[in-house]
Design an enzyme around this catalytic site. Structure first.
Site, mmCIF file in Angstrom:
data_model
loop_
_atom_site.group_PDB
_atom_site.id
_atom_site.type_symbol
_atom_site.label_atom_id
_atom_site.label_comp_id
_atom_site.label_asym_id
_atom_site.label_seq_id
_atom_site.Cartn_x
_atom_site.Cartn_y
_atom_site.Cartn_z
ATOM 1 N N CYS A 219 0.896 -1.179 0.000
ATOM 2 C CA CYS A 219 0.000 0.000 0.000
ATOM 3 C C CYS A 219 0.921 1.213 0.000
ATOM 4 O O CYS A 219 1.096 1.872 1.018
ATOM 5 C CB CYS A 219 -0.888 -0.002 1.234
ATOM 6 S SG CYS A 219 -1.928 -1.460 1.380
ATOM 7 N N ALA A 220 1.514 1.500 -1.141
ATOM 8 C CA ALA A 220 2.717 2.336 -1.141
ATOM 9 C C ALA A 220 2.478 3.829 -1.329
ATOM 10 O O ALA A 220 3.329 4.634 -0.955
ATOM 11 C CB ALA A 220 3.672 1.845 -2.233
ATOM 12 N N PRO A 222 1.621 7.704 -1.085
ATOM 13 C CA PRO A 222 2.405 8.350 -2.148
ATOM 14 C C PRO A 222 3.879 7.946 -2.205
ATOM 15 O O PRO A 222 4.635 8.511 -2.974
ATOM 16 C CB PRO A 222 2.273 9.834 -1.804
ATOM 17 C CG PRO A 222 2.151 9.847 -0.311
ATOM 18 C CD PRO A 222 1.373 8.611 0.061
ATOM 19 N N GLY A 223 4.294 7.004 -1.386
ATOM 20 C CA GLY A 223 5.649 6.469 -1.536
ATOM 21 C C GLY A 223 6.620 6.874 -0.443
ATOM 22 O O GLY A 223 7.812 6.548 -0.526
ATOM 23 N N GLY A 224 6.129 7.540 0.593
ATOM 24 C CA GLY A 224 7.040 8.016 1.642
ATOM 25 C C GLY A 224 7.875 6.910 2.257
ATOM 26 O O GLY A 224 9.087 7.049 2.419
ATOM 27 N N LYS A 225 7.249 5.801 2.591
ATOM 28 C CA LYS A 225 7.991 4.714 3.242
ATOM 29 C C LYS A 225 8.779 3.920 2.205
ATOM 30 O O LYS A 225 9.899 3.474 2.474
ATOM 31 C CB LYS A 225 7.042 3.808 4.026
ATOM 32 C CG LYS A 225 6.338 4.555 5.148
ATOM 33 C CD LYS A 225 5.463 3.681 5.984
ATOM 34 C CE LYS A 225 4.655 4.523 6.969
ATOM 35 N NZ LYS A 225 3.582 5.337 6.348
ATOM 36 N N ASP A 283 1.088 -1.109 4.901
ATOM 37 C CA ASP A 283 0.770 0.168 5.559
ATOM 38 C C ASP A 283 -0.664 0.490 5.136
ATOM 39 O O ASP A 283 -0.909 1.285 4.247
ATOM 40 C CB ASP A 283 1.765 1.226 5.068
ATOM 41 C CG ASP A 283 1.642 2.538 5.817
ATOM 42 O OD1 ASP A 283 1.297 2.508 7.017
ATOM 43 O OD2 ASP A 283 1.896 3.587 5.201
ATOM 44 N N CYS A 336 -2.425 4.104 10.653
ATOM 45 C CA CYS A 336 -2.335 5.403 11.343
ATOM 46 C C CYS A 336 -3.652 5.670 12.062
ATOM 47 O O CYS A 336 -4.263 6.722 11.903
ATOM 48 C CB CYS A 336 -1.991 6.514 10.365
ATOM 49 S SG CYS A 336 -3.181 6.722 9.040
HETATM 50 C C1 LIG Z 1 -1.793 4.773 4.545
HETATM 51 S S1 LIG Z 1 -1.755 4.942 2.814
HETATM 52 C C2 LIG Z 1 -0.135 4.416 2.428
HETATM 53 C C3 LIG Z 1 0.945 5.440 2.708
HETATM 54 C C4 LIG Z 1 2.288 5.028 2.140
HETATM 55 N N1 LIG Z 1 2.716 3.744 2.632
HETATM 56 C C5 LIG Z 1 3.361 6.043 2.449
HETATM 57 O O1 LIG Z 1 4.120 5.880 3.399
HETATM 58 O O2 LIG Z 1 3.459 7.040 1.718
HETATM 59 C C6 LIG Z 1 -2.733 3.599 2.274
HETATM 60 C C7 LIG Z 1 -2.706 3.363 0.788
HETATM 61 O O3 LIG Z 1 -3.436 2.151 0.542
HETATM 62 C C8 LIG Z 1 -3.996 2.245 -0.731
HETATM 63 N N2 LIG Z 1 -5.033 1.217 -0.846
HETATM 64 C C9 LIG Z 1 -6.331 1.268 -0.483
HETATM 65 N N3 LIG Z 1 -6.933 0.085 -0.720
HETATM 66 C C10 LIG Z 1 -5.992 -0.731 -1.259
HETATM 67 C C11 LIG Z 1 -5.989 -2.079 -1.712
HETATM 68 N N4 LIG Z 1 -7.099 -2.826 -1.672
HETATM 69 N N5 LIG Z 1 -4.847 -2.580 -2.196
HETATM 70 C C12 LIG Z 1 -3.702 -1.822 -2.241
HETATM 71 N N6 LIG Z 1 -3.658 -0.549 -1.835
HETATM 72 C C13 LIG Z 1 -4.778 -0.013 -1.336
HETATM 73 C C14 LIG Z 1 -4.481 3.679 -0.835
HETATM 74 O O4 LIG Z 1 -4.600 4.058 -2.186
HETATM 75 C C15 LIG Z 1 -3.364 4.431 -0.081
HETATM 76 O O5 LIG Z 1 -2.435 4.918 -1.002
#
Ligand SMILES: C[S@@+](CC[C@H](N)C(=O)[O-])C[C@H]1O[C@@H](n2cnc3c(N)ncnc32)[C@H](O)[C@@H]1O
Length: 394
Positions: A219-220, A222-225, A283, A336
């Protein structure tokens, strides 16, 4: 009156031009009012609409900060502001007038601004026909002590958020978390220049990515981690279900000079080979109740039914993620939010379903043990609130 906050440097001072003449502050309030109308009842996201409006103004940096404080603060404290003004209304008012009253009440009560500035300059941006009403109500707000009916009104949250955190965190921790999430968050910049809350940085570090390892971030966006994982020398697959958000990962990877392999995929059914990963980070999308200070309108958008739906999605994601781990590989699950359903619930599911997973030591203070993982309360170190679980496949 309880619940007042210190006036920020961008407060009343920003409304004064040379010689004390009201100058740019008026424009900041006008911009703030337009933003508030677009957010409620308009339905716009505060963090999207405000930058768009500010880009079209000639406001100084100081007045931009003031407009931002007004919009974000009034949006966070909407319920409290409604209570402050409703005491002096004999019938409901149209949404534009309500926003003027909220804006005025926020300046008076939460920014503790002098009444002549807060009332006078809010009246200035009101349409002529409602100036008398706005003036009269705000003058009463300025001079009347407040008796809050309950903590949810005083701290300005939906009832269910307060009830859920009370039952999951206990009274004292819940109230402290809710109070700190009424404040604006600090801006923290990593060594590489990426702006990311400290709690998220700790989650990325806890993955423990090593040079040459294959690490999946399911669940990457916007890519911060993912950038941290790649920065450690790992070969990173960054996946996200939403192709549009994957574009943000791509542009961040280009901007920060990291290579990420991008995959548009549902983390519940990732198109990746079983056993291919040394480490997997989930994440997960969550109710976000640990980051309510960061997104001022989020508390009014999340609904209680979403928690169980998200917990079910998170469970299916970790189930799929475990299959991608090689024996000895590690899973990091993070959210979070602060709810037990999205942390302990997922942990309990894995404990029952996957005896081949062993818990790794949770991070130490300011995190506190929570099931086999850890929870970070937003008041513990002034960060976002998070839950984290680290498991190794035996
Ligand atoms: C908490 S954010 C991730 C933040 C990211 N890891 C970072 O550090 O920048 C959760 C992400 O999960 C994605 N998401 C939601 N449902 C999903 C799914 N079924 N499969 C994969 N990604 C999903 C969302 O689009 C969102 O970008």
């Amino acid at each position: 009156m309880s619940g007042r906050r210190a006036r920020p440097s961008s407060g009343r001072g920003a409304a004064q031009g040379a010689g004390g003449t009201p100058a740019t502050g008026r424009s900041a309030r006008a911009v703030a009012l337009e933003a508030l109308d677009r957010i409620d009842p308009g339905g716009a996201y505060a963090n999207l609409v405000l930058p768009e409006l500010l880009a079209r103004t000639g406001l100084s940096d100081r007045d931009r900060r003031f407009a931002t404080e007004l919009v974000y603060g009034t949006t966070r404290m909407r319920r409290a502001c409604d209570h402050l003004v409703d005491r002096f209304l004999i019938s409901d008012v149209e949404p534009g007038v309500r926003n003027l009253l909220r804006l005025g009440a926020y300046q008076l009560h939460h920014l503790a601004m002098a009444p002549h500035a807060a009332v006078g300059e809010t009246v200035e941006v009101a349409p002529r026909k409602v100036r008398g009403l706005v003036n009269a109500v705000l003058r009463r707000v300025a001079t009347s002590p407040v008796d809050w009916p309950d903590d949810a009104t005083r701290l300005s949250y939906p009832d269910w958020v307060v009830e859920r955190l009370r039952s999951d965190l206990g009274e004292a921790d819940a109230l402290a978390a809710l109070e700190i999430m009424d404040e604006a968050p600090p801006v923290t910049e990593r060594a590489d220049g990426y702006v990311q809350d400290l709690a998220s940085q700790w989650v990325a570090e806890s993955v423990g990515a090593q040079p040459g390892e294959r690490v999946l971030d399911l669940c990457a966006a916007p890519g911060g981690k993912a950038l941290v994982l790649a920065g450690a020398g790992a070969r990173v697959v960054a996946a996200d279900r939403r192709a549009g958000r994957l574009g943000l990962v791509r542009s961040n990877a280009e901007r920060f000079g990291q290579h990420l392999d991008l995959v548009a995929a549902d983390a519940s059914a990732p198109p990746l080979a079983a056993g291919c990963a040394d480490r997997v980070l989930v994440d997960a999308p969550c109710s976000g109740l640990g980051t309510l200070r960061r997104r001022p309108d989020a508390r009014w958008r999340v609904d209680v039914a979403a928690i169980d739906r998200l917990a079910a999605l998170q469970t299916s994601m970790v189930d799929a993620a475990v299959e991608l781990l090689r024996p000895g590989g590690t899973l990091v699950y993070s959210v979070c939010t602060l709810t037990d359903a999205e942390s302990l619930g997922v942990d309990e599911h894995l404990a029952a379903a996957r005896p081949d997973l062993e818990a790794l030591p949770p991070p130490g203070e300011p995190w506190v043990p929570h099931g086999r993982g850890a929870r970070l309360l937003p008041q513990a170190a002034g960060t976002d609130g998070m839950c984290l679980l680290r498991l190794r496949r035996t």
